[in-house]
Design a protein around this motif. Structure first.
Motif, mmCIF file in Angstrom:
data_model
loop_
_atom_site.group_PDB
_atom_site.id
_atom_site.type_symbol
_atom_site.label_atom_id
_atom_site.label_comp_id
_atom_site.label_asym_id
_atom_site.label_seq_id
_atom_site.Cartn_x
_atom_site.Cartn_y
_atom_site.Cartn_z
ATOM 1 N N VAL A 18 20.292 36.622 71.864
ATOM 2 C CA VAL A 18 19.759 36.836 70.519
ATOM 3 C C VAL A 18 19.533 35.470 69.878
ATOM 4 O O VAL A 18 20.449 34.639 69.844
ATOM 5 C CB VAL A 18 20.720 37.669 69.637
ATOM 6 N N TYR A 54 11.978 42.842 70.338
ATOM 7 C CA TYR A 54 12.861 43.295 71.405
ATOM 8 C C TYR A 54 12.149 43.119 72.746
ATOM 9 O O TYR A 54 10.989 43.513 72.895
ATOM 10 C CB TYR A 54 13.251 44.761 71.195
ATOM 11 N N ILE A 82 15.354 39.374 70.384
ATOM 12 C CA ILE A 82 16.456 39.991 71.111
ATOM 13 C C ILE A 82 16.011 40.304 72.533
ATOM 14 O O ILE A 82 15.135 41.146 72.753
ATOM 15 C CB ILE A 82 16.925 41.277 70.396
ATOM 16 N N THR A 83 16.614 39.615 73.491
ATOM 17 C CA THR A 83 16.339 39.873 74.901
ATOM 18 C C THR A 83 17.425 40.795 75.437
ATOM 19 O O THR A 83 18.610 40.478 75.366
ATOM 20 C CB THR A 83 16.335 38.563 75.708
ATOM 21 N N THR A 84 17.024 41.942 75.956
ATOM 22 C CA THR A 84 17.975 42.946 76.426
ATOM 23 C C THR A 84 18.258 42.771 77.914
ATOM 24 O O THR A 84 17.628 41.963 78.608
ATOM 25 C CB THR A 84 17.432 44.364 76.186
ATOM 26 N N VAL A 142 22.629 43.456 75.780
ATOM 27 C CA VAL A 142 21.878 42.342 75.221
ATOM 28 C C VAL A 142 22.152 41.076 76.012
ATOM 29 O O VAL A 142 23.309 40.707 76.236
ATOM 30 C CB VAL A 142 22.231 42.130 73.733
ATOM 31 N N VAL A 185 15.363 50.481 71.158
ATOM 32 C CA VAL A 185 15.644 49.658 69.979
ATOM 33 C C VAL A 185 16.888 50.187 69.263
ATOM 34 O O VAL A 185 17.765 49.418 68.859
ATOM 35 C CB VAL A 185 14.431 49.641 69.039
ATOM 36 N N VAL A 197 20.033 49.254 71.185
ATOM 37 C CA VAL A 197 20.318 47.823 71.083
ATOM 38 C C VAL A 197 20.873 47.491 69.706
ATOM 39 O O VAL A 197 21.846 46.730 69.571
ATOM 40 C CB VAL A 197 19.050 47.003 71.377
ATOM 41 N N GLU A 198 20.279 48.030 68.658
ATOM 42 C CA GLU A 198 20.779 47.779 67.304
ATOM 43 C C GLU A 198 22.217 48.268 67.162
ATOM 44 O O GLU A 198 23.059 47.598 66.557
ATOM 45 C CB GLU A 198 19.878 48.457 66.274
ATOM 46 N N ASN A 213 11.879 42.276 63.812
ATOM 47 C CA ASN A 213 12.662 41.866 64.975
ATOM 48 C C ASN A 213 11.833 42.140 66.225
ATOM 49 O O ASN A 213 11.089 43.117 66.281
ATOM 50 C CB ASN A 213 13.973 42.649 65.060
#
Length: 785
Positions: free
Chosen positions: A546, A89, A331-333, A543, A306, A309-310, A87
């Motif tokens: 995604v 990030y 995944i763009t936070t 987030v 990470v 976010v997860e 993944n």
């Protein structure tokens, strides 16, 4: 003449020629009675026939569908999750944060796994596996019904179906996937033995810590091969299968109780199935796993980001944990790199650079965590999780195991204003309402056990306003206010502002006001962001977007709601401005722009907090004490070379530096406040020199800035009562009665244990009030019994 018919017209019937017989019904002989008419069936009979016909049709369709599905659905090759991808990030601007998802899998034969470990897995997941069919339609229907009726999402899958999902399909919750899973499981059960299916299941299941299969899990959690696992260890690994990250007690120490309960469930199931003797069950002890060893690519803050976010994605139902572990997501936070870097710099300069663990053993215990949110959008802009993810696995920004102390008090005030609460004497509660601040004063109107919390340093304040009580964090006042409002309403308000309803120790009793609850820094930042946003709450988001293979996933949305009225939120903000300007949080003035905030301390000085905000940014900073070897919470007495650590010290200093740097280049804004009735006319900052008899630092624990920060003055409280000169120290010979009952738990700046410092000794709580010279003395030694 032809004969007449009697009607005046001639009868022509005899004169008509014979005609051929027309087809049709033969004429009825009038001399023969008609046949009896068949009675119509009653409505119930017709209904039953219709139902029977419907069921017969449904059965035929079901049989036909089953045959078609069985013939058409083939056993596919292994899915991509069986060889997991990475993944990616990203920060909000597209800058890379980290890449995770390195495959950690090593297959083993079933014979290499100890029998007790195999039994533990079966006890946890499918106790009838050896004798049951590949699918259980009743369980599937029951699970679907429970899911639809809100009893929680359930799968109803057998162990065979779980293996099919793990190895051949995926974790997505769709009807198509469930149908395929159903038929593949049936076919697989006919083509493979139970041992082969079970072996495949053990080698493909996800156990957390990026470990696929029992061998990788054994190495990740206990540093040994699967063949060397004992029964207790096997039972713990089996318990992880339900919720890997949630039951990882190293990652989430606050969930240790739940993890142990699940472990006990597995062992008890083994006894019930006669796979484990009661004697061996009784001798089993919980096998605490080793600290996780994250990938080096997640060093520094990257791993914490990470992990947060997860957790956000899985708890909000965007992706389940096992699917996310399969990888392939971009995944763009909402995190902003400049603000993230500013947070790290502030912590390093204010705390980390001042630690000397070789000369000062207490410095080994220092941990820092924090979170920052944009109040207007709810975006999380920065997090500080700890010194280094590869050295300290637990995320200090999201952990929920340290008391928040007096940072909870603003929620009591907001609840009082929101509910238009009255004092015991029937007066409306406003910032100018007077309360009795006498030390160890029993709360009135509480029907439970006697509760009489102590103020810091056992200081008595007499009659003081709510504003002054907030500036000085007077526990006696806020415990009484919580009862006046109603502890249940206080809890309701705290949850509405943003604290999770399941926050540990968020109990509706008088002690709720003093902060025994163990919310995370991120939880607290969300609640304070709601106050900064004039009482409007929008669930925080971590987030921005995604995607996988170009497809964009749906993210949670929230239009926001008014948690408390604007007047209640803004009046609370006004009181918290006073805390920064002249109370315990004056170190936050270094931010150089209008600010509001509150300090707090956990039991025995095991944590110190500063929670504050400007109109543009809400941030919470906490310092915690934890033994790096055992994970035990430790007091911070002596850390950084100071007698005590308090929220008005290093946490407020970190907050001020970070907020100043994070908002650099933006125009300072003042708060646009709409005050409630009775709150006007007292917002002007107080001259700290106008009261010569005010004591050094308000709240004692947290207001020391160069040793001379004054305590809150009450000169502007109103003309009705004389100005109170300051705390009144209790006669040392006069002892308050012992406080019985469970509500002796407090959660003030000192912590839940309400014994005075001379009763507590070096492990006792920090003072909440100042010493006469404005300095904080070290805690006196406690004589050994």
């Amino acid at each position: 003449m032809p004969p007449s018919s009697g009607t005046g017209a001639p009868d022509m019937s005899d004169d008509q020629p014979d005609r051929p017989h027309r087809p049709g019904w033969a004429p009825r002989d009038p001399t023969v009675p008609p046949p009896p008419r068949r009675p119509r069936r009653s409505r119930p009979v017709r209904f039953l026939r219709a139902v029977a016909g419907t069921f017969l049709l449904a059965a035929l369709l079901a049989v036909g569908g089953f045959l078609a599905g069985y013939l058409l659905v083939e056993i596919p090759p292994a899915n991509s999750a069986a060889t997991a991808q990475s993944n990616v990030y990203l920060y909000r601007d597209g800058t890379a944060i980290a890449r995770d998802g390195e495959v950690n899998r090593e297959n083993v034969r079933l014979a290499q796994v100890p029998l007790t470990v195999r039994h533990a897995v079966l006890a946890a997941e499918d106790r009838d596996f050896s004798s049951a069919r590949a699918v259980d339609p009743k369980a599937m229907v029951r699970a679907a019904w429970n899911t639809l009726t809100g009893k929680g999402r359930q799968s109803g899958s057998t162990l065979t179906q779980q293996y099919v999902k793990n190895y051949y399909l995926g974790q997505e919750q769709t009807v198509t996937r469930k149908v395929k899973e159903f038929f593949i499981a049936i076919k697989l059960n006919r083509e493979k033995s139970k041992d082969q299916i079970f072996e495949g299941y053990l080698n493909t299941s996800y156990f957390g810590r990026n470990a696929y299969g029992i061998q990788a899990a054994a190495r990740a959690y206990y540093g040994k091969d699967a063949g060397d696992l004992d029964t207790a260890e096997g039972a713990y690994l089996a318990s992880l299968l339900k919720a890997p990250s949630a039951y990882d007690v190293a990652t989430h120490p606050e969930n240790r109780t739940k993890a142990i309960a699940r472990w006990n469930y597995v062992l008890d199931g083994m006894v019930k199935e006669r796979w484990l003797s009661p004697a061996d069950r009784a001798s089993a002890t919980f096998p605490t796993p080793q600290t996780a060893r994250p990938a080096t690519g997640l060093s520094g803050q990257r791993g914490y980001l990470v992990q947060a976010v997860e957790e956000y994605l899985t708890t909000h139902g965007v992706i389940d944990e096992k699917t996310l572990a399969g990888g392939g997501y971009r995944i763009t936070t909402t995190l902003e790199k400049e603000k993230q870097d500013a947070f790290v710099t502030a912590v390093d300069e204010q705390v980390m650079s001042r630690l000397d663990p070789e000369q000062n053993p207490t410095d080994r215990f220092v941990r820092v965590g924090g979170a920052s949110i944009d109040p207007a959008s709810g975006r999380v802009l920065a997090l500080y999780g700890g010194i280094d993810y590869t050295k300290q696995y637990v995320n200090n920004a999201t952990r929920r195991d340290y008391q928040v102390g007096s940072t909870f008090k603003p929620f009591v005030l907001a609840a009082a204003l929101q509910n238009a609460s009255l004092t015991q004497g029937g007066e409306p509660i406003t910032p100018n309402t007077y309360y009795d601040g006498t030390d160890k004063r029993p709360v009135q109107g509480w029907t439970g056990a006697l509760y009489a919390p102590a103020n810091e340093d056992d200081a008595s304040y007499g009659d003081i306003t709510v504003r002054t009580a907030t500036d000085s964090s007077v526990n006696a006042v806020y415990a009484q206010m919580a009862v006046d409002v109603g502890p249940a309403k206080v809890k309701e308000t705290a949850v509405a502002l943003g604290l999770p309803a399941h926050t540990p120790d968020l109990s509706p009793s008088p002690s709720i006001a003093l902060g025994p609850a163990t919310a995370s820094a991120l939880d607290l930042a969300e609640a304070y962001a709601t106050l900064a946003n004039h009482g409007r709450h929008g669930t925080y988001t971590l987030v921005e977007e995604v995607t996988k293979d170009g497809e964009v996933l749906n993210l949670p949305t929230s239009d926001g709601r008014q948690a408390v009225s604007r007047e209640a939120a803004d009046t609370t903000t006004a009181v918290l401005r006073s805390v920064v300007e002249s109370g315990t949080g004056t170190a936050a003035l270094a931010v150089g722009r209008p600010a509001a905030g509150k300090t707090g301390t956990a039991e025995d000085d095991k944590a110190a907090w500063f929670a504050g905000y400007t109109p543009d940014l809400a941030t919470v900073v906490t310092m915690m004490g934890q033994d790096p070897a055992t994970g035990e919470q430790k007091p911070l007495y002596g850390a950084l070379g100071l007698p005590r650590i308090n929220g008005g010290g290093a946490p407020a200093e970190i907050w001020a530096q970070f907020t100043r740097d994070a908002l650099a280049g933006t125009e300072p804004r003042d708060f646009e406040l709409q005050l409630g009735e009775g709150a006007e006319g007292w917002l002007e900052p107080i001259d700290p020199l106008q009261s010569p008899d005010r004591l050094g630092s308000a709240e004692g624990e947290e207001g020391v800035v160069d040793g001379d920060t004054p305590q809150e003055d009450t000169a502007q409280a109103g003309p009705e009562r004389p100005r109170h000169p300051g705390p009144q120290q209790r006669d040392p010979e006069q002892r308050a009665p012992e406080q019985p009952g469970p509500d002796r738990l407090g959660g003030d700046e000192r912590g839940p244990d309400q014994r005075s410092p001379d009763q507590r000794g070096p492990d006792g709580p920090s003072p909440d009030g100042p010493s006469p010279d404005g300095m904080l003395p070290p805690p006196p030694p406690r004589p050994r019994q």
